[in-house]
Design a protein around this motif. Sequence first.
Motif, PDB file in Angstrom:
ATOM      1  N   ASP A 106     -13.805 -16.768  -0.738  1.00 48.78           N
ATOM      2  CA  ASP A 106     -15.160 -17.693  -0.208  1.00 48.78           C
ATOM      3  C   ASP A 106     -15.989 -16.718   0.460  1.00 48.78           C
ATOM      4  N   GLY A 107     -15.661 -15.320   0.604  1.00 47.17           N
ATOM      5  CA  GLY A 107     -16.573 -14.328   1.386  1.00 47.17           C
ATOM      6  C   GLY A 107     -16.800 -14.976   2.649  1.00 47.17           C
ATOM      7  N   ARG A 108     -15.723 -15.594   3.433  1.00 50.55           N
ATOM      8  CA  ARG A 108     -16.101 -15.761   4.768  1.00 50.55           C
ATOM      9  C   ARG A 108     -15.560 -14.603   5.726  1.00 50.55           C
ATOM     10  N   VAL A 109     -14.649 -13.702   5.165  1.00 51.80           N
ATOM     11  CA  VAL A 109     -14.425 -12.431   6.005  1.00 51.80           C
ATOM     12  C   VAL A 109     -14.696 -11.182   4.875  1.00 51.80           C
ATOM     13  N   ASP A 110     -15.392 -10.159   5.227  1.00 48.63           N
ATOM     14  CA  ASP A 110     -15.605  -9.120   4.184  1.00 48.63           C
ATOM     15  C   ASP A 110     -14.291  -8.371   4.265  1.00 48.63           C
ATOM     16  N   ALA A 111     -13.457  -8.817   3.520  1.00 45.92           N
ATOM     17  CA  ALA A 111     -12.038  -8.126   3.213  1.00 45.92           C
ATOM     18  C   ALA A 111     -11.372  -8.196   1.803  1.00 45.92           C
ATOM     19  N   SER A 112     -10.388  -7.245   1.644  1.00 48.03           N
ATOM     20  CA  SER A 112      -9.683  -7.370   0.176  1.00 48.03           C
ATOM     21  C   SER A 112      -8.243  -8.099   0.303  1.00 48.03           C
ATOM     22  N   PHE A 113      -8.049  -8.773  -0.682  1.00 49.68           N
ATOM     23  CA  PHE A 113      -6.823  -9.581  -0.674  1.00 49.68           C
ATOM     24  C   PHE A 113      -5.878  -8.837  -1.692  1.00 49.68           C
ATOM     25  N   ILE A 114      -4.774  -8.206  -1.409  1.00 55.76           N
ATOM     26  CA  ILE A 114      -4.021  -7.503  -2.533  1.00 55.76           C
ATOM     27  C   ILE A 114      -3.067  -8.554  -2.835  1.00 55.76           C
ATOM     28  N   THR A 115      -2.852  -8.915  -3.973  1.00 57.93           N
ATOM     29  CA  THR A 115      -1.884  -9.766  -4.557  1.00 57.93           C
ATOM     30  C   THR A 115      -0.854  -8.899  -4.984  1.00 57.93           C
ATOM     31  N   VAL A 116       0.017  -8.375  -4.214  1.00 54.85           N
ATOM     32  CA  VAL A 116       1.246  -7.504  -4.430  1.00 54.85           C
ATOM     33  C   VAL A 116       2.268  -8.222  -5.125  1.00 54.85           C
ATOM     34  N   GLU A 117       3.041  -7.453  -5.495  1.00 51.70           N
ATOM     35  CA  GLU A 117       4.174  -7.760  -6.462  1.00 51.70           C
ATOM     36  C   GLU A 117       5.454  -8.042  -5.756  1.00 51.70           C
ATOM     37  N   GLY A 118       5.597  -7.828  -4.387  1.00 51.28           N
ATOM     38  CA  GLY A 118       6.369  -8.080  -3.601  1.00 51.28           C
ATOM     39  C   GLY A 118       6.359  -7.914  -2.249  1.00 51.28           C
ATOM     40  N   GLU A 119       7.388  -8.261  -1.320  1.00 48.78           N
ATOM     41  CA  GLU A 119       7.263  -8.071   0.069  1.00 48.78           C
ATOM     42  C   GLU A 119       7.128  -6.760   0.484  1.00 48.78           C
ATOM     43  N   HIS A 120       8.222  -5.989  -0.204  1.00 49.33           N
ATOM     44  CA  HIS A 120       8.196  -4.565   0.109  1.00 49.33           C
ATOM     45  C   HIS A 120       6.777  -3.917  -0.068  1.00 49.33           C
ATOM     46  N   SER A 121       6.097  -4.217  -1.175  1.00 51.96           N
ATOM     47  CA  SER A 121       4.827  -3.436  -1.406  1.00 51.96           C
ATOM     48  C   SER A 121       3.580  -4.089  -0.516  1.00 51.96           C
ATOM     49  N   ALA A 122       3.853  -5.427  -0.170  1.00 53.69           N
ATOM     50  CA  ALA A 122       2.947  -6.123   0.954  1.00 53.69           C
ATOM     51  C   ALA A 122       2.752  -5.458   2.195  1.00 53.69           C
ATOM     52  N   LEU A 123       4.107  -4.997   2.745  1.00 53.48           N
ATOM     53  CA  LEU A 123       3.967  -4.350   3.867  1.00 53.48           C
ATOM     54  C   LEU A 123       3.529  -2.788   3.787  1.00 53.48           C
TER      55      LEU A 123
END
Lengths: 331, 388
Positions: free
Chosen positions: B46-63
């Motif tokens: 919604d553009g409320r924060v100027d950020a990137s959201f990475i839809t990672v493929e697992g928690e190991h990759s999230a961190l």
Amino acid sequence: MTTATLSPTIVQNFDLFAPKLVDREEYFSWGHRACQGCAEALAIRLMCKALGRDTIITNATGCMEVISSLYPTTAWKLPWIHVAFPNAAAVASGVEAGLAALHRKGKIPDKRVKSVAIGGDGGTMDIGFQSLSGAMERGHDILYVCLDNEAYMNTGIQRSSGTPFLGATTTSPAGKKISGNQVWKKNVMEIMVAHNIPYAATASPSYPIDFMNKVKKARAIKGPAYIHCLVPCPTGWRIPSEKSIQYGRLAYETGVFPIYEVEDGKYRFTLPVPEKRRPVEDYLKGQGRFRHVTPDQVKLIQERVDVEWEALLIKMERSKSYTEIREQLKK
Amino acid sequence: MGKLVGMEVALAAAEAAALCRFEVAAVYPITPQSHVAEHLSDIVNDGRVDASFITVEGEHSALSAVIGASATGARVITATSSQGLLYMGEVMPIASGMRLPIVMIVANRAVSSPINIWNDHSDIMPMRDTGWITIFAENGQDAVDMVIQAYKIAENRDVMLPVIVTMDGFQLTHVVEPINIPDQEEVDRFLPPYNPYATLHPDRPISMGTLGMPEIFPEAQKAKDVALVNSIRVIKEVWDEWERLFGRKYEAVETYRTDDADVALLTMGSMGETAEVAVDELRRQDVKAGLVKIKLWRPFPFEDLKKALKGIRVLAVTDRAVSFGGPGGPVFSEVRSALYDEDVRPKIANFIIGLGGRDVQVGDFVTMVKRAAEGKLAEPYEFYGVRG
């Protein structure tokens, strides 16, 4: 011995002029602890020259991180990060996302900095495969370079999914009953092509200009790119250290490791294609890891290489770029 | 001064991260954290924060992805639960070893097997020794305030460590509570933009995550421990500042009716509020009961705990995880160890409760306190109300 079967003109042009255009600056410095004749360290040196200074390297755990980053020394003149074994692609995607966010907000200088991940065959094809697939699928503006020396060399030459058929490693030894690795090498290049990324290529430091051209091309592309680089390992392949460049060439000349690129879906050879491929025996002989291979088994390998080469030729001849197909559909 | 809203706690925690103007989020969905992931992506898309959201493929990759982003100097957020936290396990000590101020929301959930999506603390406890500052929220207001405080703590140059804010899955994440959401201007005043110590950038190339030989590895480990131990000073300063600006007080160890208490309960997380009701009930029955709540799990607040337990004759420590084949629950062994050198120390009972979402009611706490007070102590620990 290596250029005899190659078309002479292009090679001469490259050999005469291209090296003079290569960046003299060393971004991967001397003094690191790689073995003599390590083609992986050479590939990194060439890769960095092609990438230039505005680059951030993410290094998967492996030989290269060990030999280059022994605290308090570092061989890296580029910004460099190592986190763990399976996650170079994920870290590189975070680096890219972080740079993009900071760039948008004007917190860092206004220039394009490329996020590049490197990993060995284990860190790319096995334990890092999920994170590689994820990063490529998500479309990050990153380049991933797999430096494939066909086994877990850092831990003592154990078998990976990059190990060739019948290759002897310390976990696929040439035993009395089972003789070497029993399955064929995984074709990660084709799996990357199946991700529909804008650019994927195979390469070898034995063809340095071709490799560097590919790195430059991949760097310029906005989006995910993948380069699969075969890097002979004298220690693991049981070859004399002065022979690693030669074996890299033999891998191509025998058709064991085809060197090509897939850009926008279109397959293309990037080196002069051998008019007549050398027999695979030329590549196998002299490598300690294939010492146990019997003449019948050599035939088996030759047959497989022939089939794969033909299959690749069909793709070269028939594949069209997505742009071409789009134009066609419009008509 | 903020706005009182009725909001689901998971969403409110994500709102808190948005108020901190995170720049990169990498989150993989897992129950009961998923509402955090969903709301963070709503905020970004919604553009409320100027950020990137990475839809990672697992928690190991999230961190791993937030490590990469944090290393460039971006402010980051991730979140997980249960198996996801364990899957991150490999990367957890690397994040703290690299001294990156990552903030992570953990929606506490049981760990398999058998598979169970409900709340206990068996996911967070194995992460105890990974070098992360770990703070337990008791309610929705805690969750919001602690996420904002977490950035201020993590990014302090004397700390530079990642912070986990844990909140009990479902029992906290999925309930709607009245929560005071601070104004953006207030948060901006409290939390300045992140000014990193070192970043990955070609204008000043550095190597991060290098190889430490035996000559330097122990020093690196000691430095991390010293930083974690010393971080308690900064944590308290941040909480003091928070109280001055927002009027809500935070302590490493909170107490309820312990002044004249003879027997006390000890809890961590959302059960503290149920335990307060139990203490009131016990007081009505003329039992001099009190409650001690640990909010700060790492660094462990030894001195605060000792102070809180002054005069307590019997202490009933509740644990929501099991140290299989060990001395008792992880909180119990920590508390008992903390009191070992004290001349006067309480008798300590250990009740393992609420595993995998098993309900713990006011009456259960009353029973635990009474049994502990009568000296009928479980030896050395008891699975309270568990068959078999």
